[in-house]
Design a protein around this motif. Structure first.
Motif, PDB file in Angstrom:
ATOM      1  N   GLY A 163     -46.148 -29.719 -59.084  1.00 24.53           N
ATOM      2  CA  GLY A 163     -45.811 -29.015 -57.853  1.00 24.53           C
ATOM      3  C   GLY A 163     -44.672 -29.662 -57.088  1.00 24.53           C
ATOM      4  N   ARG A 164     -43.887 -30.529 -57.733  1.00 21.85           N
ATOM      5  CA  ARG A 164     -42.788 -31.215 -57.071  1.00 21.85           C
ATOM      6  C   ARG A 164     -41.686 -30.232 -56.690  1.00 21.85           C
ATOM      7  N   SER A 165     -40.710 -30.710 -55.922  1.00 19.35           N
ATOM      8  CA  SER A 165     -39.575 -29.864 -55.548  1.00 19.35           C
ATOM      9  C   SER A 165     -38.773 -29.487 -56.783  1.00 19.35           C
ATOM     10  N   PRO A 166     -38.238 -28.274 -56.823  1.00 18.33           N
ATOM     11  CA  PRO A 166     -37.430 -27.869 -57.975  1.00 18.33           C
ATOM     12  C   PRO A 166     -36.248 -28.808 -58.171  1.00 18.33           C
ATOM     13  N   ARG A 167     -35.870 -29.054 -59.436  1.00 10.51           N
ATOM     14  CA  ARG A 167     -34.814 -30.007 -59.733  1.00 10.51           C
ATOM     15  C   ARG A 167     -33.493 -29.347 -60.116  1.00 10.51           C
ATOM     16  N   GLY A 168     -33.495 -28.044 -60.263  1.00  7.77           N
ATOM     17  CA  GLY A 168     -32.249 -27.351 -60.534  1.00  7.77           C
ATOM     18  C   GLY A 168     -31.474 -27.080 -59.256  1.00  7.77           C
ATOM     19  N   GLY A 169     -30.242 -26.667 -59.414  1.00  7.80           N
ATOM     20  CA  GLY A 169     -29.390 -26.354 -58.278  1.00  7.80           C
ATOM     21  C   GLY A 169     -28.879 -24.926 -58.356  1.00  7.80           C
ATOM     22  N   ALA A 170     -28.396 -24.435 -57.225  1.00  5.20           N
ATOM     23  CA  ALA A 170     -27.846 -23.080 -57.159  1.00  5.20           C
ATOM     24  C   ALA A 170     -26.672 -23.086 -56.191  1.00  5.20           C
ATOM     25  N   ALA A 171     -25.688 -22.212 -56.437  1.00  4.36           N
ATOM     26  CA  ALA A 171     -24.493 -22.140 -55.613  1.00  4.36           C
ATOM     27  C   ALA A 171     -24.365 -20.740 -55.024  1.00  4.36           C
ATOM     28  N   GLY A 172     -23.815 -20.654 -53.810  1.00  3.47           N
ATOM     29  CA  GLY A 172     -23.583 -19.388 -53.162  1.00  3.47           C
ATOM     30  C   GLY A 172     -23.245 -19.592 -51.709  1.00  3.47           C
ATOM     31  N   ASP A 173     -22.813 -18.520 -51.039  1.00  2.51           N
ATOM     32  CA  ASP A 173     -22.561 -18.610 -49.596  1.00  2.51           C
ATOM     33  C   ASP A 173     -23.849 -18.939 -48.854  1.00  2.51           C
ATOM     34  N   PHE A 174     -24.936 -18.344 -49.325  1.00  3.38           N
ATOM     35  CA  PHE A 174     -26.255 -18.628 -48.770  1.00  3.38           C
ATOM     36  C   PHE A 174     -27.230 -18.828 -49.932  1.00  3.38           C
TER      37      PHE A 174
END
Length: 883
Positions: free
Chosen positions: A349-360
């Motif tokens: 249940g840890r914080s997600p480790r992937g990333g995402a890009a966008g204005d929001f």
């Protein structure tokens, strides 16, 4: 592993033989339970016929005068029917108005008179349950294991009541058999014990106790006899829940995902099912942890992971079942040894480790647990089993770029499994256990394969044996293997990570391979412990191979080490005119890497004294000579870390007083002033009434160093450090924090708890230094040595090793920082029925940071309170249903 499992399974049906020590003439060998002739009304009033006959009253003091007659008489009765065990106790007191009756939330310690019942229903001399009531009616319960250790994370569903009167106070218990574990038998024989705390006298009275210079507790219990015609009940309980959650926080203009307010609702359930008389399945569907206290704030300038305490009830309850490497002995000292944990439940249940890009971007706060289940209990007489499995869902971040919506996978679907089996032999004098963990992930987005391991496996075997007949000397040990798999980029990142640092250019024992897709390693540790008598001895040696990595479902802080220590101590247990207890210990330790370099060494003396007024003084002092350090360059070459000394002194007042406090001061300093710190703090607790407690615990640290890592930069002229400059900065860091709690306990079932943690840390950097030679102790100070320069413009630092020479210049940036936060929560908890609870929770978090390092507490907290806060309001209700 398979051989050990087969051995345990083959021996699972072997019956244990109860061997009690030779009894004291004043201590009864058996306690007899009587079958009820009429129902018991559990109200604390001992007016039923079952409580009118002669009871058990031959208690003995353990504290403060070991072996003496109690100053107050205690009488206990035990009765039973087809559904529950009943215990009644009369605590006589010559001064009934002096009985301490202090309210507290369930399982929370309070300075109050208390009575406990200890039950070894397995009759294995090693484990069991305890149930307690204090004089205000607060309930306590938990489990026992390893003969003398206890764990209060388990919460049973039972009833108890107390009553104060002119003769002292009384306690009454009803403990359903569904909360105990026992084998079918026409006549049951259990182990049982009782103890009473008289708070104002600091007196502890037991039916049977463990001597101060002895060991073992459950194995000393007298037999409980007279239980006939009992059948282990069917155990099935369902606890559904419903929750609502309102999140209010600042939002960015035009954010399509969050406009400053968000309302969520959820339902789920916990299920408890008994399998036979010895095994229990706990399952949870869509679990919610909204009532859990917030994690504290911190600033981490090191390379090691910051570890948080597990607070989620599903994982906390019964967690001792999955302990590995601890058993048989009562002492597991370590010095500069970071013991790997094969199961660290906060991985689930840890914080997600992937990333995402966008204005929001709307990023999930954590990974949702779709469901989890655990099987715990006994196989046969003395084999303990624990299996836990959990499934976490695939998480997505919602994105918006130029008005176009999208989503990015940031955490794959994952399953986690941990299995633990432990078997004890010959009354606990020997033991053997195994553990296995497995994690696997399923990806929709291939980019996540470079962020997480695709699968991991860990196996371990642990055990112990007594080296003599009475268990004074114990030999314990464990060994384990890990194996992780992933893409080449993922395994390369693991090799370069702070646990391994395979890329170190001067490392002869490891090699960095960016093409490998798996990593495996082993670890082991063995210890000898003398655990009886005034003299104590402890020694251990352990090793963690370079490739060992248990960070998928466990916790390993570093690898590539061989650690050893020896410790000797003596305790004066007989009270004198000025102390109640006194102890001193001395130890020596060393750590090497697999290349044979000595990376830590130390000598320490420590001890404590409990004075006659029950205040206490604790101290330790240590010295470490110069060693090689392979961590400070973060994967670069070794450097010589100078000798250093440290000491700590703390004082605790008598906690029975309305106003009590503890305070400490510690100092650590390295030679040549390269590293130094002062740390001081205190904790003040005030109890204005028996239902209210206020505690404040401020802490201040002043830290200076010339070895704060800033980064590494390619430089072909730095031939002595393998073509790179390893930069460090002078740092002055000041940290001020406090834990503030206000607990208002209205009744044993209704409480309001408030918690707040203000936190402030500022770091100001000065001169920048570069290591001049691998394995050396000297540094180039930019702007002060030779032609080197250090310039600053707009807060940005730039350094050059030779001015106009061939060495390039480097922009270090502005590393100064100030971070302030205020985190807290308020929890109103009402247990409206046994096992059924309603929570009202308010959580607030606000933070402030700036790129300046000057420590100004007043200005920083003023700016902090000008920030908009994030608030969460939640209501959760659970219902306990047993068909």
């Amino acid at each position: 592993m398979l051989t050990a499992l087969a051995l345990l399974a083959a021996l699972a049906d072997t019956q244990s033989v109860r061997r009690h020590p030779v009894p004291d003439p004043n201590v009864p060998l058996t306690v007899r339970a009587v079958r009820l002739a009429a129902p018991i009304h559990v109200d604390g009033v001992l007016d039923e016929a079952s409580w009118q006959g002669p009871g058990m009253d031959r208690f003995t003091q353990r504290e403060p005068s070991e072996g003496a007659e109690p100053t107050e008489r205690t009488v206990v009765w035990v009765a039973y029917d087809d559904e529950a065990l009943y215990v009644a106790a009369r605590m006589y007191d010559a001064h009934p108005d002096s009985v301490r009756a202090v309210l507290a939330r369930r399982d929370r310690w309070a300075e109050a008179d208390r009575f406990n019942v200890w039950i070894d229903s397995y009759n294995d001399d090693r484990s069991g349950f305890f149930f307690g009531l204090n004089a205000a009616g607060t309930q306590y319960d938990g489990v026992m294991y390893n003969d003398e250790w206890d764990d209060d994370s388990w919460d049973g569903v039972w009833t108890g009541a107390v009553r104060r009167d002119a003769e002292g106070w009384t306690a009454e218990f009803r403990i359903p058999y569904s909360e105990l574990r026992f084998r079918p038998s026409a006549a049951q024989v259990w182990g049982i014990n009782f103890n009473r705390f008289i708070d104002r006298k600091n007196e502890r009275d037991y039916l049977v106790f463990t001597p101060r210079n002895g060991s073992g507790y459950v194995s000393r219990f007298p037999d409980l006899v007279g239980l006939e015609g009992l059948t282990p009940p069917r155990r099935l309980a369902v606890t559904p829940y419903v929750t609502t959650r309102q999140h209010l926080a600042p939002s960015a203009a035009g954010d399509p995902f969050f406009d400053g307010s968000k309302l969520d609702a959820a339902v789920g359930a916990d299920l408890k099912v008994g399998l036979g008389s010895n095994l229990t399945v706990d399952a949870t569907v869509n679990p919610d942890f909204g009532q859990v206290e917030v994690d504290p704030a911190f600033v981490n300038l090191g390379d090691a992971e910051h570890v948080f305490q597990e607070k989620r009830p599903f994982f906390v309850e019964g967690s001792s079942t999955f302990d590995f490497g601890f058993g048989g002995a009562n002492n597991f000292w370590s010095f500069n040894w970071s013991n790997p944990s094969f199961f660290y439940s906060r991985r689930i249940g840890r914080s997600p480790r992937g990333g995402a890009a966008g204005d929001f971007v709307e990023m999930p706060e954590g990974t949702r647990i779709l469901g989890a289940a655990k099987l715990t209990g006994k196989l046969g007489s003395n084999a303990n089993l624990g299996v836990l499995t959990a499934l976490t869902r695939r998480e997505y971040a919602q994105t918006s770029t130029g008005g176009a919506r999208g989503r990015t996978e940031v955490e794959p679907l994952a399953s986690y499994t941990v299995a633990r089996l432990q078997r004890e032999f010959h009354g606990g004098r020997q033991g053997l256990g195994v553990i296995a963990t497995f994690a696997a992930r399923d990806y929709n987005d291939a980019a996540l394969r470079d962020v997480t391991n695709s699968r991991s496996l860990a196996l371990g075997v642990d055990g112990w044996t007594a080296l003599d007949h009475d268990g004074t000397w114990m030999l314990t040990g464990w060994t384990g293997l890990t194996d992780i798999h992933g893409t080449a980029d993922r395994i390369a990142a693991v090799q370069r990570g702070s646990v391994h640092y395979f890329q170190r250019p001067d490392a002869s024992e490891v090699s960095y391979d960016p093409t490998r897709t798996s990593l495996s390693g082993w670890a082991a540790r063995m210890a000898v412990n003398k655990q009886k008598g005034n003299w104590k001895f402890n020694s251990a040696v352990g090793a963690i191979a370079p490739g060992f990595d248990q960070n998928d479902l466990g916790l390993s802080m570093r690898s590539d080490l061989v650690n050893m220590h020896v410790a000797l101590g003596y305790g004066w247990r007989t009270p004198t005119s000025w102390y109640q207890e006194l102890r001193t210990d001395a130890a020596s330790f060393r750590t090497y890497d697999f290349a044979g370099d000595r990376t830590t060494e130390g000598y320490i003396e420590m001890g404590y004294v409990v004075f006659k007024n029950y205040s206490s003084l604790n101290w330790n002092a240590g010295y470490s000579p110069e060693v090689m350090n392979d961590r400070l360059t973060r994967g670069g070459p070794q450097l010589r870390y100078p000798s250093n000394h440290n000491w700590n002194l703390s004082y605790d007042s008598d906690t029975r007083k309305r106003l009590s406090f503890s305070t400490y001061v510690s100092r650590s300093a390295a030679a040549r002033d390269l590293d130094a710190s002062w740390n001081t703090g205190m904790s003040l607790e005030y109890r204005p009434s028996t239902s209210t407690t206020l505690s404040v615990g401020p802490d201040y640290t002043h830290y200076t160093t010339s070895l704060q890592y800033l980064g590494s930069y390619a430089d072909g002229t730095a031939t002595e450090t393998y073509g790179a400059r390893y930069l460090f900065g002078d740092l002055v860091q000041n940290t001020l924090a406090a834990n503030i709690r206000l607990n208002w306990i209205f009744t044993p079932k209704l409480s309001l708890e408030l918690f707040a943690q203000p936190f402030l840390s500022s770091g100001e950097f000065g001169r920048v230094h570069a290591l001049t030679r691998a394995g050396g102790r000297d540094f180039l100070t930019y702007g002060a040595d030779g032609a080197s320069t250090q310039t600053e413009s707009g807060g940005e630092i730039t350094v050059d090793a030779d001015g106009a020479g061939a060495a390039p210049s480097y922009a270090v940036g502005n590393p100064d920082f100030t971070f302030a936060s205020l985190r807290g929560d308020a929890v109103l908890r009402w247990e409206y029925m046994p096992g059924g609870t309603i929570y009202f929770v308010w959580t607030q978090d606000r933070a402030y940071d700036e790129a300046t390092g000057t420590f100004r507490a007043g200005d920083s907290f003023k700016n902090l309170f000008q920030q908009q806060a994030s608030n969460i309001f939640a209501v959760k209700a659970t219902y306990y249903w047993r068909p």
